[in-house]
Write a protein that holds these residues in place. Structure first.
Motif, PDB file in Angstrom:
ATOM      1  N   VAL A 130       0.840  -1.198   0.000  1.00 38.32           N
ATOM      2  CA  VAL A 130       0.000   0.000   0.000  1.00 38.32           C
ATOM      3  C   VAL A 130       0.881   1.257   0.000  1.00 38.32           C
ATOM      4  CG1 VAL A 130      -1.763   1.306   1.244  1.00 38.32           C
ATOM      5  CG2 VAL A 130      -1.878  -1.206   1.171  1.00 38.32           C
ATOM      6  N   ALA A 131       1.927   1.212   0.813  1.00 33.35           N
ATOM      7  CA  ALA A 131       2.841   2.359   0.870  1.00 33.35           C
ATOM      8  C   ALA A 131       3.506   2.596  -0.488  1.00 33.35           C
ATOM      9  CB  ALA A 131       3.895   2.143   1.949  1.00 33.35           C
ATOM     10  N   LEU A 132       3.812   1.508  -1.200  1.00 34.92           N
ATOM     11  CA  LEU A 132       4.374   1.630  -2.554  1.00 34.92           C
ATOM     12  C   LEU A 132       3.372   2.295  -3.495  1.00 34.92           C
ATOM     13  CD1 LEU A 132       6.187  -1.651  -3.618  1.00 34.92           C
ATOM     14  CD2 LEU A 132       6.979   0.686  -3.973  1.00 34.92           C
ATOM     15  N   ALA A 133       2.125   1.814  -3.446  1.00 30.89           N
ATOM     16  CA  ALA A 133       1.086   2.397  -4.309  1.00 30.89           C
ATOM     17  C   ALA A 133       0.922   3.878  -3.991  1.00 30.89           C
ATOM     18  CB  ALA A 133      -0.236   1.652  -4.120  1.00 30.89           C
ATOM     19  N   ARG A 134       0.968   4.200  -2.703  1.00 32.65           N
ATOM     20  CA  ARG A 134       0.799   5.603  -2.314  1.00 32.65           C
ATOM     21  C   ARG A 134       1.955   6.462  -2.821  1.00 32.65           C
ATOM     22  NH1 ARG A 134       0.268   7.514   3.828  1.00 32.65           N
ATOM     23  NH2 ARG A 134       2.472   6.988   3.685  1.00 32.65           N
TER      24      ARG A 134
END
Ligand code: ADP
Ligand code: ADP
Length: 225
Positions: free
Chosen positions: A142-146
């Motif tokens: 999720v942090a990567l997508a963000r």
């Protein structure tokens, strides 16, 4: 092709010279691992590139333009942190869409873009969950997508895998390499692990005492077969 160039880049904290006039050109679309002992200046370098720390001297050029005085969101860079730092009260989807909301992007566009990125990191099926309901590896995706939602040309990763168990770490390496191929952007990844650098890096940059001591293909730098 977007090349990132550090020109006599320097960071001082009072009397401490954390980064001492480093020069380097990062090849467009390459996966670069930044290694070196604790305190040698890796995080300071990353934070200056991201715009989370001011530059004491020198320049950071992206496509020939000095970005060192621009606000973080206007640089074409994005940073993913060690502890992921997701907002605990926002759903996965809203975490990813957060920066677009700040920019005033309309809801439908935010939603579509966030879902597209969650699909890219294989997290679309968990878009309504809260961060606390995810495993460490899932939170990291999720942090990567963000980080990717701003469509950066350079993705900065500060020890992104250090909190994961060994099994997940190996899986996430493969995911990061896949993202590099699919997105064609430059990855600059701080790590302590030689094995990680051997698995990921097109180029390894070794810092020591605030300067770049060595740079080149991982196998050459580590003297590996
Ligand atoms: P690394 O990421 O390689 O561990 P850092 O960039 O965090 O290295 O730190 C480089 C040097 O700068 C160290 O001596 C560290 O103590 C110092 N330093 C880092 N951040 C700060 C800060 N905010 N204030 C004062 N000194 C700092
Ligand atoms: P890590 O070792 O996990 O990379 P650091 O301990 O280097 O993290 O840095 C964590 C935070 O503490 C950063 O915001 C950094 O700027 C700050 N920091 C690091 N070293 C110092 C220092 N010597 N004095 C003040 N702040 C520091």
């Amino acid at each position: 092709p977007h090349d990132l160039e550090l020109v006599k880049l320097t960071k001082r904290y009072g009397d401490t010279v954390a980064v001492d006039a480093i020069d380097h050109v990062f090849a467009p679309g390459s996966y670069v691992c930044l290694l070196g002992p604790s305190g040698c200046g890796k995080s300071s370098t990353l934070r200056m590139i991201a715009g989370h720390e001011s530059v004491s001297e020198g320049a950071i050029r992206l496509n020939g333009l000095d970005i060192s005085a621009l606000p973080p969101a206007k640089r074409g860079t994005a940073m993913m942190f060690q502890n992921y730092a997701l907002f605990p009260h926002l759903s996965v989807k809203d975490n990813v869409a957060f920066s677009l909301r700040m920019k005033g992007v309309d809801k439908a566009t935010r939603h579509n873009k966030a879902m597209e990125l969650l699909e890219l990191v294989d997290m679309a099926h968990l878009s309504e969950r809260l961060p606390a309901q995810l495993s460490g590896g899932q939170q990291q995706r999720v942090a990567l997508a963000r980080a990717l939602i701003s469509e950066p040309e350079v993705l900065l990763l500060d020890e992104p895998l250090s909190a994961l168990d060994p099994f997940l770490r190996v899986r996430m390496r493969a995911e990061l390499k896949r993202l590099q191929r699919e997105l064609g952007i430059t990855f600059l990844h701080v790590t302590h692990g030689q094995d990680e650098a051997l698995a990921l890096a097109d180029e390894v940059v070794v810092m020591n005492n605030a300067v770049i001591e060595q740079a080149g293909p991982a196998r050459a730098v580590f003297n590996a077969p």
